[in-house]
Design an enzyme around this catalytic site. Structure first.
Site, PDB file in Angstrom:
ATOM      1  N   ASN A   1      28.916 -20.504  37.411  1.00  0.00           N
ATOM      2  CA  ASN A   1      29.047 -20.897  35.979  1.00  0.00           C
ATOM      3  C   ASN A   1      28.580 -22.332  35.714  1.00  0.00           C
ATOM      4  O   ASN A   1      28.097 -23.200  36.511  1.00  0.00           O
ATOM      5  CB  ASN A   1      30.468 -21.212  35.649  1.00  0.00           C
ATOM      6  CG  ASN A   1      31.429 -20.060  36.038  1.00  0.00           C
ATOM      7  OD1 ASN A   1      31.187 -18.948  35.284  1.00  0.00           O
ATOM      8  ND2 ASN A   1      32.507 -20.131  36.629  1.00  0.00           N
TER       9      ASN A   1
ATOM     10  N   HIS B   1      36.462 -37.317  29.689  1.00  0.00           N
ATOM     11  CA  HIS B   1      38.087 -37.742  29.651  1.00  0.00           C
ATOM     12  C   HIS B   1      38.623 -36.380  29.202  1.00  0.00           C
ATOM     13  O   HIS B   1      39.228 -36.262  28.095  1.00  0.00           O
ATOM     14  CB  HIS B   1      38.024 -38.814  28.450  1.00  0.00           C
ATOM     15  CG  HIS B   1      37.561 -40.127  29.024  1.00  0.00           C
ATOM     16  ND1 HIS B   1      38.512 -41.167  29.777  1.00  0.00           N
ATOM     17  CD2 HIS B   1      36.428 -40.677  29.105  1.00  0.00           C
ATOM     18  CE1 HIS B   1      37.577 -42.106  29.994  1.00  0.00           C
ATOM     19  NE2 HIS B   1      36.503 -41.817  29.840  1.00  0.00           N
TER      20      HIS B   1
ATOM     21  N   HIS C   1      42.320 -36.565  34.671  1.00  0.00           N
ATOM     22  CA  HIS C   1      41.214 -37.507  34.617  1.00  0.00           C
ATOM     23  C   HIS C   1      41.395 -38.840  34.717  1.00  0.00           C
ATOM     24  O   HIS C   1      42.502 -39.299  34.754  1.00  0.00           O
ATOM     25  CB  HIS C   1      40.342 -37.192  33.280  1.00  0.00           C
ATOM     26  CG  HIS C   1      40.606 -37.944  32.222  1.00  0.00           C
ATOM     27  ND1 HIS C   1      41.711 -37.111  31.468  1.00  0.00           N
ATOM     28  CD2 HIS C   1      40.282 -39.041  31.591  1.00  0.00           C
ATOM     29  CE1 HIS C   1      41.453 -37.971  30.125  1.00  0.00           C
ATOM     30  NE2 HIS C   1      41.221 -39.083  30.454  1.00  0.00           N
TER      31      HIS C   1
ATOM     32  N   ASP D   1      40.309 -42.982  34.406  1.00  0.00           N
ATOM     33  CA  ASP D   1      39.908 -43.913  33.302  1.00  0.00           C
ATOM     34  C   ASP D   1      39.394 -45.120  34.209  1.00  0.00           C
ATOM     35  O   ASP D   1      40.180 -45.595  35.087  1.00  0.00           O
ATOM     36  CB  ASP D   1      40.945 -44.544  32.288  1.00  0.00           C
ATOM     37  CG  ASP D   1      40.937 -43.624  31.135  1.00  0.00           C
ATOM     38  OD1 ASP D   1      40.256 -42.392  31.389  1.00  0.00           O
ATOM     39  OD2 ASP D   1      41.707 -43.862  30.158  1.00  0.00           O
TER      40      ASP D   1
ATOM     41  N   HIS E   1      35.603 -48.167  30.848  1.00  0.00           N
ATOM     42  CA  HIS E   1      36.021 -47.280  29.791  1.00  0.00           C
ATOM     43  C   HIS E   1      36.267 -48.203  28.535  1.00  0.00           C
ATOM     44  O   HIS E   1      36.078 -47.769  27.397  1.00  0.00           O
ATOM     45  CB  HIS E   1      36.915 -46.429  30.044  1.00  0.00           C
ATOM     46  CG  HIS E   1      37.701 -45.613  29.152  1.00  0.00           C
ATOM     47  ND1 HIS E   1      36.986 -44.852  28.127  1.00  0.00           N
ATOM     48  CD2 HIS E   1      39.072 -45.231  28.603  1.00  0.00           C
ATOM     49  CE1 HIS E   1      37.501 -44.102  27.162  1.00  0.00           C
ATOM     50  NE2 HIS E   1      38.729 -44.331  27.737  1.00  0.00           N
TER      51      HIS E   1
ATOM     52  N   HIS F   1      44.993 -49.609  28.073  1.00  0.00           N
ATOM     53  CA  HIS F   1      43.805 -49.606  28.181  1.00  0.00           C
ATOM     54  C   HIS F   1      43.334 -51.119  28.205  1.00  0.00           C
ATOM     55  O   HIS F   1      42.521 -51.523  28.943  1.00  0.00           O
ATOM     56  CB  HIS F   1      42.762 -48.763  27.070  1.00  0.00           C
ATOM     57  CG  HIS F   1      43.056 -47.487  27.141  1.00  0.00           C
ATOM     58  ND1 HIS F   1      44.121 -46.736  26.805  1.00  0.00           N
ATOM     59  CD2 HIS F   1      42.249 -46.372  27.513  1.00  0.00           C
ATOM     60  CE1 HIS F   1      43.985 -45.456  26.910  1.00  0.00           C
ATOM     61  NE2 HIS F   1      42.747 -45.099  27.499  1.00  0.00           N
TER      62      HIS F   1
HETATM   63 MN    MN Z   1      40.728 -41.339  29.335  1.00  0.00          MN
END
Ligand code: MN
Length: 260
Positions: free
Chosen positions: A64, A71, A75, A77, A81, A209
């Site tokens: 494929n 993201h 996943h 980070d 990011h 974050h």
């Molecule tokens: Mn993320």
């Protein structure tokens, strides 16, 4: 012969004395992708297109082409990011230290609170209560927020209302405390981000974050099967794809748990 017996470790895996729990969702087009307000750029969803499948395009082989955002799905980070981590050394998935890819995990069970309140926020008092039972969170550990969100269907998983997503996460004080007072490696969730769905309204906006990546720490999201990990004692293997200057990456996350 090393004093550290990796042979015994390997034998324990082969004999099933260490269970390997898959903490990963299947990468598939129907898995929800984060949606930002329309004025911002958007992540590609996962696409899987067959090149050939034992047919005229490849009589003996199946393969494929895949398209996906960094993201999407389960996943990681990386610090780059977020703007707070943009100038740190080794801040992308291709340069992050390999020793950060294997670490112990502390699992904080917030499943009852999240079931009662989609906007539940994990705070410092709850983390201190967890420590009173399970011991101090060790530096270099993952802290994983169990909400059982991974057991929801796609609509309830994204849980988007007229004012944006409603999903649980840490409050700003909790994530700062974990970074500054406990020196955690990172913070992981079962939801679509490390921040709560309404985290854009917090101070600072998206505090997980902001604080994690500003301190060179990592995020894991869209984790599954956190209910199968003990509160302490598991080992998490989370090695992202080595994407040049990558800000994050889908990955297979494994939880190693001793069965005796
Ligand atoms: Mn993320």
């Amino acid at each position: 012969m090393s004093a550290i017996d990796l042979g015994a470790f390997a034998a324990a895996i082969i004999q099933g004395e260490i269970e390997i729990i898959d903490l990963t969702h299947t990468l598939a087009p129907e898995f929800p992708t984060i949606v930002l307000p329309p004025e911002f750029g958007q992540s590609s969803p996962v696409r899987i297109e067959t090149i050939s499948r034992y047919d005229a395009d490849g009589p003996a082989w199946y393969w494929n082409n895949i398209t996906l955002g960094e993201h999407t799905g389960t996943h990681l980070d990386a610090p780059v990011h977020w703007v707070t981590g943009k100038d740190l050394p080794d801040n992308s998935v291709d340069t992050m230290p390999t020793r950060s890819m294997i670490a112990p995990a502390c699992v904080v069970d917030c499943s009852a609170q999240a079931a009662a309140d989609a906007d539940f926020l994990l705070g410092v008092p709850a983390l201190q209560a967890w420590e009173a039972t399970h011991g101090t969170i060790a530096g270099g550990s993952w802290v994983l927020m169990r909400t059982d969100w991974s057991k929801r269907g796609p609509i309830a998983f994204a849980n988007i209302g007229p004012d944006g997503p409603h999903t649980p996460g840490p409050d700003a004080d909790a994530i700062r405390w974990l970074v500054e007072e406990r020196g955690v490696l990172g913070f992981g969730t079962e939801t679509i981000g490390t921040d709560a769905g309404q985290g854009g309204h917090f101070n600072p906006p998206y505090p997980a974050h902001h604080y994690l990546h500003g301190a060179g720490r990592y995020g894991l999201q869209c984790l599954a099967n956190l209910d199968r990990l003990p509160p302490t004692g598991s080992l998490v293997v989370a090695a992202p794809l080595k994407i040049r200057r990558g800000s994050g990456s889908p990955l297979r996350v494994l939880g190693l748990v001793a069965t005796r």
